[in-house]
Design a protein around this motif. Sequence first.
Motif: not given
Length: 166
Positions: A14-19, A34-44, A147-150
């Motif tokens: 899946h291009k957005v869903l990671r787990a 609970i879904r782990l998605i990636e959006k603009e390089g950030i895991l949510i 996430p590296a973006i504080a």
Amino acid sequence: MQVTNVELDLAQTHKVLRAYAKVTFDDVFVVHGIRLIEKEGILIACMPNRKRWLDCTECRVAVAILDDYCGRCGNRQPPIIARMEQLRYELGCAAGDDHVRPFLDVCHPITRSFREAIESAVVTAYWSARDGPTQTAVAGHDARGTPAIAGQIRPPSCEEAGPAGA
Ligand SMILES: [Zn+2]
């Protein structure tokens, strides 16, 4: 309350869903879906949610808000904007209230700090499952999966990622 275990089903293609994650709290309570998605390089980490429904305009059977056609009679439903306004009306919300979404969280943390604790545990488990515990920094994340973006603020829920299992 502490996260005491995280189990993951990794999504391979899946291009957005990671787990999908199953998270245990204090060894006594488990939340599935609970879904782990990636959006603009950030895991949510997105809390489990369910679709909202309205009656078909023709046969009155329940139709998910985002479905264009009734699954029973095949009648095309009004445009999504009109359906969302109908939902707001039925919920007693003001017209245009953007807190009303096509999906409803089944459960969610109340505080930002606990949301971050859940998300951190899921993200850490994800990197560990995907790349092994010795993996080094990956784009957008440090070696511990943070996430590296504080200071990145995450949305309170993730309806834009779509429903679980849809
Ligand atoms: Zn119908």
